[in-house]
Enzyme design. Structure first.
Site, PDB file in Angstrom:
ATOM      1  N   ASP A   1       0.817  -1.215   0.000  1.00  0.00           N
ATOM      2  CA  ASP A   1       0.000   0.000   0.000  1.00  0.00           C
ATOM      3  C   ASP A   1       0.853   1.268   0.000  1.00  0.00           C
ATOM      4  O   ASP A   1       2.023   1.265   0.403  1.00  0.00           O
ATOM      5  CB  ASP A   1      -0.898   0.037   1.234  1.00  0.00           C
ATOM      6  CG  ASP A   1      -2.061  -0.933   1.146  1.00  0.00           C
ATOM      7  OD1 ASP A   1      -2.080  -1.755   0.212  1.00  0.00           O
ATOM      8  OD2 ASP A   1      -2.936  -0.881   2.035  1.00  0.00           O
TER       9      ASP A   1
ATOM     10  N   HIS B   1      -5.980   3.174  -3.884  1.00  0.00           N
ATOM     11  CA  HIS B   1      -5.896   3.365  -2.427  1.00  0.00           C
ATOM     12  C   HIS B   1      -6.243   4.801  -2.056  1.00  0.00           C
ATOM     13  O   HIS B   1      -5.751   5.324  -1.050  1.00  0.00           O
ATOM     14  CB  HIS B   1      -4.488   3.008  -1.954  1.00  0.00           C
ATOM     15  CG  HIS B   1      -4.382   2.738  -0.477  1.00  0.00           C
ATOM     16  ND1 HIS B   1      -5.332   2.031   0.233  1.00  0.00           N
ATOM     17  CD2 HIS B   1      -3.418   3.085   0.432  1.00  0.00           C
ATOM     18  CE1 HIS B   1      -4.957   1.937   1.488  1.00  0.00           C
ATOM     19  NE2 HIS B   1      -3.811   2.583   1.644  1.00  0.00           N
TER      20      HIS B   1
ATOM     21  N   HIS C   1      -5.009   9.339   0.980  1.00  0.00           N
ATOM     22  CA  HIS C   1      -4.996   8.449   2.143  1.00  0.00           C
ATOM     23  C   HIS C   1      -5.790   9.015   3.327  1.00  0.00           C
ATOM     24  O   HIS C   1      -5.310   9.037   4.465  1.00  0.00           O
ATOM     25  CB  HIS C   1      -3.554   8.151   2.563  1.00  0.00           C
ATOM     26  CG  HIS C   1      -3.400   6.856   3.298  1.00  0.00           C
ATOM     27  ND1 HIS C   1      -3.632   6.722   4.655  1.00  0.00           N
ATOM     28  CD2 HIS C   1      -3.043   5.630   2.859  1.00  0.00           C
ATOM     29  CE1 HIS C   1      -3.395   5.479   5.035  1.00  0.00           C
ATOM     30  NE2 HIS C   1      -3.044   4.780   3.950  1.00  0.00           N
TER      31      HIS C   1
ATOM     32  N   HIS D   1       3.704  -2.379   3.033  1.00  0.00           N
ATOM     33  CA  HIS D   1       3.719  -1.031   2.473  1.00  0.00           C
ATOM     34  C   HIS D   1       5.016  -0.786   1.716  1.00  0.00           C
ATOM     35  O   HIS D   1       6.078  -1.279   2.114  1.00  0.00           O
ATOM     36  CB  HIS D   1       3.572   0.017   3.579  1.00  0.00           C
ATOM     37  CG  HIS D   1       2.276  -0.084   4.330  1.00  0.00           C
ATOM     38  ND1 HIS D   1       2.058  -1.024   5.316  1.00  0.00           N
ATOM     39  CD2 HIS D   1       1.127   0.623   4.225  1.00  0.00           C
ATOM     40  CE1 HIS D   1       0.826  -0.883   5.794  1.00  0.00           C
ATOM     41  NE2 HIS D   1       0.244   0.111   5.144  1.00  0.00           N
TER      42      HIS D   1
END
Length: 274
Positions: free
Chosen positions: A97, A148, A152, A242
């Site tokens: 991510d 995503h 964020h 990540h």
């Protein structure tokens, strides 16, 4: 060797695990009268399986299922995200991510290329727009590029118009760069709500959460990340890591350690077919 899986983030009370479409396990869609499939049962510990030949490790998409490219948010709209694969044998999915980040993403791509496996990258639009070459490198290597959001944010705190902007702008960057829009999305922090499911469906995307959180974002040390992934490994597991959002050098190093361990234990690392 397996020690059970970490529960999803505290704000993800909505996550469930019932099978759908024979692909990943999730809550059933909002279709009246549609029965829910049984939960997936975990297989034997990875150590019990003899090492497989290298040819087994090559990309083997889990299914021919492909989410529709665009559609209106009409049933079935997911009420909960997919959590894991279902009925796919000893396969696992690795997801990354927050990228792409030119400091760390290339190292992850290099390790994946070395072992000839594919992963899923859930990218943030504000990162993707400045690193389109990395998006193209992901896609050219057969990795799945997912959405995503743009910046964020914590989705439940946003009005529907902002959720649509966050997801829509990111899908637009991905489509303009790769020629096709993303088919999967993940809510930041694993925090979903009804609007996110509906808007994601309008954009033709399916929601994917995770089964095992490496918690690499806390920078606990390479060995700790490796241990968490290996302890949580199992048939159908989706691993969260990540490649951006901070110092991800530990994440890059950890992948180099746990990926060959997983493959040596007989797991196939795969992705959904686009």
């Amino acid at each position: 060797m397996l020690r059970g899986r970490r529960s999803v983030l505290r704000i993800v009370a909505c996550l469930g695990a019932a099978a759908t479409a024979g692909l990943l396990v999730s809550e059933r869609a909002q279709t009246p009268g549609r029965p829910a499939a049984p939960r997936t049962v975990g297989g034997p510990p990875a150590a019990a399986a003899p090492p497989a030949k290298a040819s087994v490790y090559r990309l083997q998409p889990m299914t021919a299922y492909t989410p529709p490219r665009f559609r209106r948010a009409v049933p079935p709209v997911r009420r909960r995200p997919f959590l894991r694969m279902s009925g796919a044998g000893r396969t696992m999915v690795l997801t990354f991510d927050d990228g792409p980040d030119p400091r760390y993403t290339p190292g992850i791509l290099s390790t994946l290329r070395e072992y000839d496996v594919r992963a899923m990258f859930f990218v943030c639009g504000e990162m993707a727009t400045d690193n389109r070459d990395l998006l193209r490198e992901m896609a050219d290597a057969g990795h799945v590029v997912g959405n995503h959001t743009w910046s964020h944010p914590l989705i439940p705190k946003l009005p529907p118009s902002r959720i649509r902007e966050e997801l829509g702008r990111t899908s637009e960057v991905i489509e303009k760069t790769l020629g096709t829009p993303p088919l999967w999305y993940r809510a930041p922090f694993g925090a979903w709500n009804r609007h996110s499911f509906e808007i994601g469906a309008e954009l033709g995307m399916e929601p994917l959460a995770w089964t095992v959180d490496s918690r690499d974002w806390t920078e606990p040390g390479t060995r700790t990340i490796v241990r968490r992934v290996l302890d949580g490994a199992g048939p159908g597991v989706v691993v969260l890591s990540h490649d951006a959002g901070g110092d991800r050098s530990q994440s890059v190093a950890a992948l180099r350690d746990y990926l060959p361990e997983l493959l040596g234990a007989g797991y196939r690392i795969t992705v959904p077919r686009r």
